[in-house]
Scaffold this motif. Structure first.
Motif, PDB file in Angstrom:
ATOM      1  N   GLY A  32       0.890  -1.037   0.142  1.00 56.78           N
ATOM      2  CA  GLY A  32      -0.074  -0.098   0.030  1.00 56.78           C
ATOM      3  C   GLY A  32       0.934   1.228  -0.279  1.00 56.78           C
ATOM      4  N   GLY A  33       0.345   2.304   0.221  1.00 55.81           N
ATOM      5  CA  GLY A  33       1.081   3.624   0.299  1.00 55.81           C
ATOM      6  C   GLY A  33       0.373   4.527  -0.473  1.00 55.81           C
ATOM      7  N   LYS A  34       0.882   5.811  -0.545  1.00 53.62           N
ATOM      8  CA  LYS A  34       0.461   7.237  -0.975  1.00 53.62           C
ATOM      9  C   LYS A  34       1.291   7.925  -1.995  1.00 53.62           C
ATOM     10  CE  LYS A  34      -0.698  10.757   1.222  1.00 53.62           C
ATOM     11  NZ  LYS A  34      -1.050  11.731   2.114  1.00 53.62           N
ATOM     12  N   GLY A  35       0.752   8.091  -2.986  1.00 52.21           N
ATOM     13  CA  GLY A  35       1.567   9.148  -4.235  1.00 52.21           C
ATOM     14  C   GLY A  35       1.019  10.389  -4.173  1.00 52.21           C
ATOM     15  N   SER A  36       1.244  11.356  -4.914  1.00 59.66           N
ATOM     16  CA  SER A  36       0.388  12.409  -4.950  1.00 59.66           C
ATOM     17  C   SER A  36      -0.786  12.501  -5.505  1.00 59.66           C
ATOM     18  CB  SER A  36       1.353  13.663  -5.537  1.00 59.66           C
ATOM     19  OG  SER A  36       1.725  13.152  -7.079  1.00 59.66           O
ATOM     20  N   ARG A  37      -0.867  11.597  -6.322  1.00 63.79           N
ATOM     21  CA  ARG A  37      -2.466  11.240  -6.909  1.00 63.79           C
ATOM     22  C   ARG A  37      -3.246  11.006  -5.719  1.00 63.79           C
ATOM     23  NH1 ARG A  37      -3.178   7.230 -12.013  1.00 63.79           N
ATOM     24  NH2 ARG A  37      -2.357   8.842 -13.551  1.00 63.79           N
ATOM     25  N   GLY A  38      -2.939  10.114  -4.555  1.00 63.14           N
ATOM     26  CA  GLY A  38      -3.553   9.908  -3.534  1.00 63.14           C
ATOM     27  C   GLY A  38      -3.845  11.236  -2.717  1.00 63.14           C
ATOM     28  N   ILE A  39      -3.049  12.094  -2.876  1.00 62.97           N
ATOM     29  CA  ILE A  39      -3.297  13.353  -2.061  1.00 62.97           C
ATOM     30  C   ILE A  39      -4.406  14.214  -2.757  1.00 62.97           C
ATOM     31  CG2 ILE A  39      -2.360  15.823  -1.443  1.00 62.97           C
ATOM     32  CD1 ILE A  39       0.642  14.226  -1.355  1.00 62.97           C
ATOM     33  N   ARG A  40      -4.363  14.211  -4.194  1.00 61.83           N
ATOM     34  CA  ARG A  40      -5.068  15.271  -4.921  1.00 61.83           C
ATOM     35  C   ARG A  40      -6.332  14.576  -5.400  1.00 61.83           C
ATOM     36  NH1 ARG A  40      -0.916  15.170  -8.409  1.00 61.83           N
ATOM     37  NH2 ARG A  40      -2.161  14.497  -9.994  1.00 61.83           N
ATOM     38  N   SER A  41      -6.530  13.275  -5.647  1.00 58.39           N
ATOM     39  CA  SER A  41      -7.662  12.980  -6.153  1.00 58.39           C
ATOM     40  C   SER A  41      -8.873  12.510  -5.092  1.00 58.39           C
ATOM     41  CB  SER A  41      -7.281  11.615  -7.099  1.00 58.39           C
ATOM     42  OG  SER A  41      -8.613  11.305  -7.806  1.00 58.39           O
ATOM     43  N   GLU A  42      -9.924  13.044  -5.462  1.00 59.83           N
ATOM     44  CA  GLU A  42     -11.090  12.738  -4.733  1.00 59.83           C
ATOM     45  C   GLU A  42     -11.614  11.292  -4.985  1.00 59.83           C
ATOM     46  OE1 GLU A  42     -11.699  14.042  -1.550  1.00 59.83           O
ATOM     47  OE2 GLU A  42      -9.867  15.041  -2.362  1.00 59.83           O
ATOM     48  N   ASP A  43     -11.458  10.864  -6.486  1.00 64.43           N
ATOM     49  CA  ASP A  43     -12.174   9.725  -7.068  1.00 64.43           C
ATOM     50  C   ASP A  43     -11.145   8.735  -7.091  1.00 64.43           C
ATOM     51  OD1 ASP A  43     -10.300  10.213  -8.871  1.00 64.43           O
ATOM     52  OD2 ASP A  43     -11.671  11.041 -10.403  1.00 64.43           O
ATOM     53  N   ARG A  44     -10.180   8.676  -6.321  1.00 64.34           N
ATOM     54  CA  ARG A  44      -9.534   7.493  -6.133  1.00 64.34           C
ATOM     55  C   ARG A  44      -9.304   7.313  -4.750  1.00 64.34           C
ATOM     56  NH1 ARG A  44      -5.243   6.170 -10.377  1.00 64.34           N
ATOM     57  NH2 ARG A  44      -3.982   5.474  -8.888  1.00 64.34           N
ATOM     58  N   PRO A  45      -9.349   5.812  -4.273  1.00 70.83           N
ATOM     59  CA  PRO A  45      -9.342   5.558  -2.810  1.00 70.83           C
ATOM     60  C   PRO A  45      -7.947   5.627  -2.400  1.00 70.83           C
ATOM     61  CG  PRO A  45      -9.603   3.684  -3.989  1.00 70.83           C
ATOM     62  CD  PRO A  45      -9.610   4.740  -5.232  1.00 70.83           C
ATOM     63  N   ARG A  46      -7.548   5.901  -1.124  1.00 70.74           N
ATOM     64  CA  ARG A  46      -6.447   5.843  -0.420  1.00 70.74           C
ATOM     65  C   ARG A  46      -6.074   4.436  -0.509  1.00 70.74           C
ATOM     66  NH1 ARG A  46      -4.905   9.698   3.510  1.00 70.74           N
ATOM     67  NH2 ARG A  46      -3.198   7.897   3.957  1.00 70.74           N
ATOM     68  N   VAL A  47      -4.802   4.125  -0.786  1.00 69.18           N
ATOM     69  CA  VAL A  47      -4.359   2.657  -0.910  1.00 69.18           C
ATOM     70  C   VAL A  47      -3.772   2.026   0.130  1.00 69.18           C
ATOM     71  CG1 VAL A  47      -4.605   2.716  -3.307  1.00 69.18           C
ATOM     72  CG2 VAL A  47      -2.321   3.435  -2.514  1.00 69.18           C
ATOM     73  N   VAL A  48      -3.526   2.846   1.356  1.00 72.26           N
ATOM     74  CA  VAL A  48      -2.720   2.288   2.338  1.00 72.26           C
ATOM     75  C   VAL A  48      -3.101   0.943   2.800  1.00 72.26           C
ATOM     76  CG1 VAL A  48      -2.244   2.537   4.789  1.00 72.26           C
ATOM     77  CG2 VAL A  48      -2.054   4.402   3.330  1.00 72.26           C
ATOM     78  N   ASP A  49      -4.363   0.632   2.688  1.00 70.38           N
ATOM     79  CA  ASP A  49      -4.910  -0.604   3.164  1.00 70.38           C
ATOM     80  C   ASP A  49      -5.263  -1.560   1.823  1.00 70.38           C
ATOM     81  OD1 ASP A  49      -5.033   0.399   5.908  1.00 70.38           O
ATOM     82  OD2 ASP A  49      -7.019   1.295   5.451  1.00 70.38           O
ATOM     83  N   ALA A  50      -5.418  -1.071   0.633  1.00 70.33           N
ATOM     84  CA  ALA A  50      -5.786  -1.916  -0.270  1.00 70.33           C
ATOM     85  C   ALA A  50      -4.893  -2.554  -0.963  1.00 70.33           C
ATOM     86  CB  ALA A  50      -6.370  -0.871  -1.361  1.00 70.33           C
ATOM     87  N   PHE A  51      -3.642  -2.244  -0.642  1.00 68.29           N
ATOM     88  CA  PHE A  51      -2.313  -3.066  -1.453  1.00 68.29           C
ATOM     89  C   PHE A  51      -2.538  -3.070  -2.894  1.00 68.29           C
ATOM     90  CE2 PHE A  51      -1.890  -3.886   2.927  1.00 68.29           C
ATOM     91  CZ  PHE A  51      -0.535  -3.956   3.339  1.00 68.29           C
ATOM     92  N   ALA A  52      -2.832  -1.714  -3.464  1.00 67.49           N
ATOM     93  CA  ALA A  52      -3.027  -1.503  -4.923  1.00 67.49           C
ATOM     94  C   ALA A  52      -1.631  -1.307  -5.603  1.00 67.49           C
ATOM     95  CB  ALA A  52      -4.228  -0.442  -5.180  1.00 67.49           C
ATOM     96  N   ASN A  53      -0.713  -1.033  -4.842  1.00 65.39           N
ATOM     97  CA  ASN A  53       0.542  -0.936  -5.520  1.00 65.39           C
ATOM     98  C   ASN A  53       1.409  -1.846  -5.463  1.00 65.39           C
ATOM     99  OD1 ASN A  53      -0.348   1.723  -5.734  1.00 65.39           O
ATOM    100  ND2 ASN A  53       0.957   2.559  -3.954  1.00 65.39           N
ATOM    101  N   VAL A  54       2.371  -1.863  -6.095  1.00 61.43           N
ATOM    102  CA  VAL A  54       3.720  -3.039  -6.216  1.00 61.43           C
ATOM    103  C   VAL A  54       5.023  -2.314  -6.110  1.00 61.43           C
ATOM    104  CG1 VAL A  54       2.615  -4.797  -7.435  1.00 61.43           C
ATOM    105  CG2 VAL A  54       3.909  -2.931  -8.816  1.00 61.43           C
ATOM    106  N   GLN A  55       5.983  -2.983  -5.220  1.00 60.71           N
ATOM    107  CA  GLN A  55       7.252  -2.330  -5.247  1.00 60.71           C
ATOM    108  C   GLN A  55       8.100  -3.766  -6.108  1.00 60.71           C
ATOM    109  OE1 GLN A  55       9.202  -1.111  -1.622  1.00 60.71           O
ATOM    110  NE2 GLN A  55      11.219  -2.353  -2.034  1.00 60.71           N
ATOM    111  N   ILE A  56       8.792  -3.322  -7.075  1.00 62.02           N
ATOM    112  CA  ILE A  56       9.750  -4.407  -7.620  1.00 62.02           C
ATOM    113  C   ILE A  56      11.220  -3.972  -7.614  1.00 62.02           C
ATOM    114  CG2 ILE A  56       9.997  -5.371  -9.966  1.00 62.02           C
ATOM    115  CD1 ILE A  56       7.381  -4.432 -10.692  1.00 62.02           C
ATOM    116  N   ASP A  57      11.924  -4.924  -7.108  1.00 64.55           N
ATOM    117  CA  ASP A  57      13.260  -4.746  -6.722  1.00 64.55           C
ATOM    118  C   ASP A  57      14.156  -5.546  -7.953  1.00 64.55           C
ATOM    119  OD1 ASP A  57      12.368  -3.391  -4.526  1.00 64.55           O
ATOM    120  OD2 ASP A  57      12.895  -5.105  -3.381  1.00 64.55           O
TER     121      ASP A  57
END
Lengths: 107, 107, 107
Positions: free
Chosen positions: B38-63
């Motif tokens: 999960g996490g937050k980028g600036s879209r998360g700050i700005r956009s009202e129509d996208r949920p916060r993804v801290v809990d949703a785990f909608a992101n990936v980190q690829i190493d």
């Protein structure tokens, strides 16, 4: 467009993730990543009345890309508010931002 | 048998993980690790129509452990293909490979 | 109270996580973090009879904050016991511990 920055890594108990996120946002960081993790701190070694969390994923690792000043502010405030009562550690690593995307673009 | 290398870290939206993996493989990297985060980028700050993804785990980190040249190629191509339309950041860290296993043994 | 340390990162197959944890604890590390991950090593490239694990999260990444000596001991023992038969890699990164919490406070 590469530039140097710090990655602040906070590993602590999931119970306090919302409070840690508030500290990160108040410090002015523009983004962060939350990992659900297991692991063991010294409480896990000592305490009989708390389960080992290797399988339980009861911990979180929160990574924040920030300036060194913001990194140190976050570390100090998280420790001051929580580390007397919750397991945790905060460390920093040097990173080079190669391609900032929307996560890092200041608004 | 230790040697220096770079760790390329790409944090972006889960929607594009397959495309990012194609870029990593095309660049010649021999292995990578995918974290669901999960996490937050600036879209998360700005956009009202996208949920916060801290809990949703909608992101990936690829190493990806790679040479610096491969790291920079991956960062450039991921940004060129995706970062105009998707949240993301790419950074690199210095690592020292102590014990390469099959993940790192070139074929 | 900041001090320098090493982060040892072991990425390998989930099947052997308990054995790797035993090595970490025997080496005297006071804490570690376990991440459930997907990814691909060279076995994934070569073998037809093993599935790609990008979605399966059949791998683990284990991070340990330790001294350089302990880091190298862990890397050597994990490789000696497991890397002939299991995919894996071990690398180290430099970290600066800003605020040790209970994870790092020796008892």
């Amino acid at each position: 467009m590469a530039y140097k920055a710090k990655k602040v890594v906070i590993i602590t108990e999931k119970l306090i993730v919302d409070g840690v996120v508030k500290i990160i946002e108040a410090a002015g960081a523009t983004g962060y990543t939350v990992h659900s993790t297991g692991g063991k701190g010294s409480r896990g070694i000592r305490s009989e009345d708390r389960p080992r969390v290797v399988d339980a994923f009861a911990n979180v690792q929160i990574d924040v890309i920030a300036t060194e000043a913001v990194a140190r502010q976050i570390a100090q405030e998280v420790a001051a508010q929580y580390f007397a009562n919750y397991s945790g550690i905060t460390y920093v690593e040097d990173v080079e931002i190669l391609r900032p995307g929307k996560f890092e673009r200041p608004e």
